[in-house]
Design an enzyme around this catalytic site. Structure first.
Site, PDB file in Angstrom:
ATOM      1  N   SER A  93       0.838  -1.209   0.000  1.00  0.00           N
ATOM      2  CA  SER A  93       0.000   0.000   0.000  1.00  0.00           C
ATOM      3  C   SER A  93       0.870   1.255   0.000  1.00  0.00           C
ATOM      4  CB  SER A  93      -0.890   0.023   1.244  1.00  0.00           C
ATOM      5  OG  SER A  93      -1.829  -1.006   1.189  1.00  0.00           O
ATOM      6  N   ARG A 134      -2.442 -14.251  -2.778  1.00  0.00           N
ATOM      7  CA  ARG A 134      -2.604 -14.648  -1.377  1.00  0.00           C
ATOM      8  C   ARG A 134      -3.183 -16.058  -1.239  1.00  0.00           C
ATOM      9  NH1 ARG A 134      -0.890  -9.899   0.733  1.00  0.00           N
ATOM     10  NH2 ARG A 134      -1.831  -8.007  -0.078  1.00  0.00           N
ATOM     11  N   ASP A 167      -6.897  -8.422   4.131  1.00  0.00           N
ATOM     12  CA  ASP A 167      -6.103  -9.227   3.188  1.00  0.00           C
ATOM     13  C   ASP A 167      -5.542 -10.498   3.834  1.00  0.00           C
ATOM     14  OD1 ASP A 167      -6.502  -7.406   1.158  1.00  0.00           O
ATOM     15  OD2 ASP A 167      -4.677  -6.280   1.595  1.00  0.00           O
ATOM     16  N   ARG A 194       1.628   4.326  -3.026  1.00  0.00           N
ATOM     17  CA  ARG A 194       1.398   5.738  -2.699  1.00  0.00           C
ATOM     18  C   ARG A 194       2.673   6.564  -2.828  1.00  0.00           C
ATOM     19  NH1 ARG A 194      -2.409   2.440  -0.647  1.00  0.00           N
ATOM     20  NH2 ARG A 194      -4.431   3.240   0.048  1.00  0.00           N
TER      21      ARG A 194
HETATM   22  C1  S3P Z   1      -5.614  -1.456  -0.146  1.00  0.00           C
HETATM   23  C2  S3P Z   1      -6.867  -1.499   0.393  1.00  0.00           C
HETATM   24  C3  S3P Z   1      -7.635  -2.744   0.576  1.00  0.00           C
HETATM   25  C4  S3P Z   1      -6.736  -3.971   0.443  1.00  0.00           C
HETATM   26  C5  S3P Z   1      -5.799  -3.870  -0.710  1.00  0.00           C
HETATM   27  C6  S3P Z   1      -4.885  -2.672  -0.552  1.00  0.00           C
HETATM   28  C7  S3P Z   1      -4.947  -0.137  -0.303  1.00  0.00           C
HETATM   29  O1  S3P Z   1      -8.613  -2.825  -0.431  1.00  0.00           O
HETATM   30  O2  S3P Z   1      -7.532  -5.127   0.329  1.00  0.00           O
HETATM   31  O3  S3P Z   1      -5.002  -5.033  -0.817  1.00  0.00           O
HETATM   32  O4  S3P Z   1      -3.715  -0.116  -0.498  1.00  0.00           O
HETATM   33  O5  S3P Z   1      -5.639   0.878  -0.196  1.00  0.00           O
HETATM   34  P1  S3P Z   1     -10.076  -2.133  -0.245  1.00  0.00           P
HETATM   35  O6  S3P Z   1      -9.903  -0.677  -0.240  1.00  0.00           O
HETATM   36  O7  S3P Z   1     -10.854  -2.607  -1.443  1.00  0.00           O
HETATM   37  O8  S3P Z   1     -10.613  -2.670   1.040  1.00  0.00           O
END
Ligand code: S3P
Length: 445
Positions: free
Chosen positions: A30, A402, A327, A34
């Protein structure tokens, strides 16, 4: 990682001795996405240390390059990102290829919604099935046009233009949707506000602030959050240190917890409180997890984690905790299969729209490995009997990294080996998974 180390085709794991070692996991997915997006917009050159070099993140890097950012990997493994300035994106020549990545897709759709050109997005077969209405709706309200297949699915085109700021309450608890709206608000006049009834991972807010954006977060009495961003302000390049991904650490922690006699230390794991539900839950199941040396780096909590093997017990996992470990359910299902007693994991509707339908795909594979369970619309109830599952199955990964890693963890303790049909999907988020696990004593080939 060298190309010859990349996994392709079927991969099997078999019963492994106690795991032991002291390791790092790759960077947080994540935060890596970003850092490239915000670095690619900021004025100046951002240095990113610990970037996840997985396929998902490389899609974001390539898309940002297509829109004018300069992104270079240095010999020492750090990445340098030189941005174009807020409002400075240029029209991509070709299609923006998002591969398997829902995060890249939804965040970048927000980013380009305020840019005065058409952006064409495509991805793999998994991404083409995933719902995009959740981002198309707020972006349309702001003034962008999304042209897609029926059901708002990929491939699609975002026609960007000058947007209006909105106040948007999230109908689904999703950090991707929140981030999409905030990124659309970056080059929009006025204040863009997202209201989240239940807090989701806050890396976008944290990193926007780190790059000098004016973001405010109000905590409501009912537990919700109101996030407001002042648009049309420049971002300034800032060094980003990406911690190890807690979602990747979860595979090692679970493997160590279910294999008796194991003793594994994982260094520098991200412990953002909106991400750490899996470690609390494994702890509630009786896992011996010790968190050491908690510190703050680049606005995020990190620490080292020591996990020892033992017997887990079944529990009822609070549905309210789901957002902080969304996740990690596939690997938690594996932990539950090894536990003594029943583990109830409900309130997980969102798992049906991840890289695969993770409730259905995990249920099918677990049953094939001899695990007793009940599948519900919103989760699984798994009946463990304190004995290792039988294993002995070949499981379909359905383009889901996963799923692959979860079943390889299952096979590390089961009576018979477990095979996943396609190991290459692990490159999405965890390059080097097999080598790292084997360095701890796993038998994956
Ligand atoms: C993420 C948000 C989650 C997660 C994904 C990464 C992110 O998804 O499942 O692997 O980096 O913002 P959702 O926003 O659909 O819950």
């Amino acid at each position: 990682m060298k190309t010859e180390d990349k996994v392709s085709g079927p991969v099997s794991s078999r019963r492994s001795g106690p795991l032991s070692g002291d390791v790092h996991v790759p960077g947080d997915k994540s935060m890596s996405h970003r850092s490239l997006i915000l670095g690619g917009l900021a004025i100046g050159t951002t240095e990113v240390e610990g970037l996840l070099e997985g396929e998902d993140v490389l899609c974001t890097a390539e898309a940002m390059r297509q829109m004018g950012a300069t992104i270079v990997r240095q010999d020492d493994g750090t990445w340098q990102v030189t941005g174009v300035g807020v409002g400075g994106l240029s029209e991509p020549d070709g299609v923006l290829e998002m591969g398997n990545s829902g995060t890249a897709a939804r965040l970048l759709m927000g980013l380009v919604a305020s840019a005065p050109f058409n952006s064409f997005f495509a991805g793999d077969a998994s991404l083409h099935k995933r719902p995009m209405k959740r981002v198309a709706t707020p972006l349309s309200k702001m003034g962008a046009t999304i042209t897609s297949r029926s059901g708002d699915r990929f491939p699609l085109c975002v026609t960007g233009r000058d947007l209006m700021p909105i106040e948007y309450e999230l109908p689904v608890a999703s950090a991707q949707v929140k981030s999409c709206v905030l990124l659309a608000g970056l080059d929009t006049p006025g204040i863009t506000t997202v209201i989240e009834p239940k807090p989701t991972r806050d890396h976008t807010e944290n990193m926007l602030r780190h790059f000098g954006a004016a973001v405010s977060v109000e905590e409501r009495e009912d537990g919700g959050r109101v996030i407001s961003l002042q648009g049309q302000q420049e971002l300034r390049a800032a060094k980003v240190v990406v911690p190890g991904d807690p979602s990747s650490a979860a595979f090692l922690a679970t493997a160590a917890a279910i294999i008796p006699g194991s003793d594994v230390t994982i260094r520098n794991v991200g412990l953002n409180p909106l991400r750490d539900g899996i470690f609390q839950t494994l702890g509630d199941m009786g896992a011996d997890i010790e968190i050491l040396d908690v510190r703050t780096e680049a606005g995020e909590q990190v620490g080292d984690m020591r996990v020892k093997g033992g017997l887990l017990k079944g529990i009822e996992v609070p549905p309210a905790r789901a957002i902080s470990m969304i996740d990690e359910y596939p690997v938690l299902f594996v932990a539950a299969a090894y536990a003594a007693g029943t583990t109830t994991m409900l309130g997980l509707e969102e798992l049906r729209v991840k890289e695969s339908d993770r409730i259905a795909v995990m249920a099918e594979g677990l049953k094939a490995c001899g695990v007793k369970l009940e599948e519900k619309e919103d989760g699984l109830i798994i009946h463990g009997n304190a004995l290792p599952p039988k294993g002995g199955a070949t499981v379909k990964t359905e383009l889901d990294h996963r799923i692959a890693m979860s079943f390889l963890v299952l096979g590390m303790g089961s009576e018979e080996p477990v095979t996943v049909d396609d190991g290459s999907v692990m490159e999405t988020s965890f390059p080097g998974f097999t080598q790292l696990m084997n360095s701890l004593g796993a038998k994956i080939a």
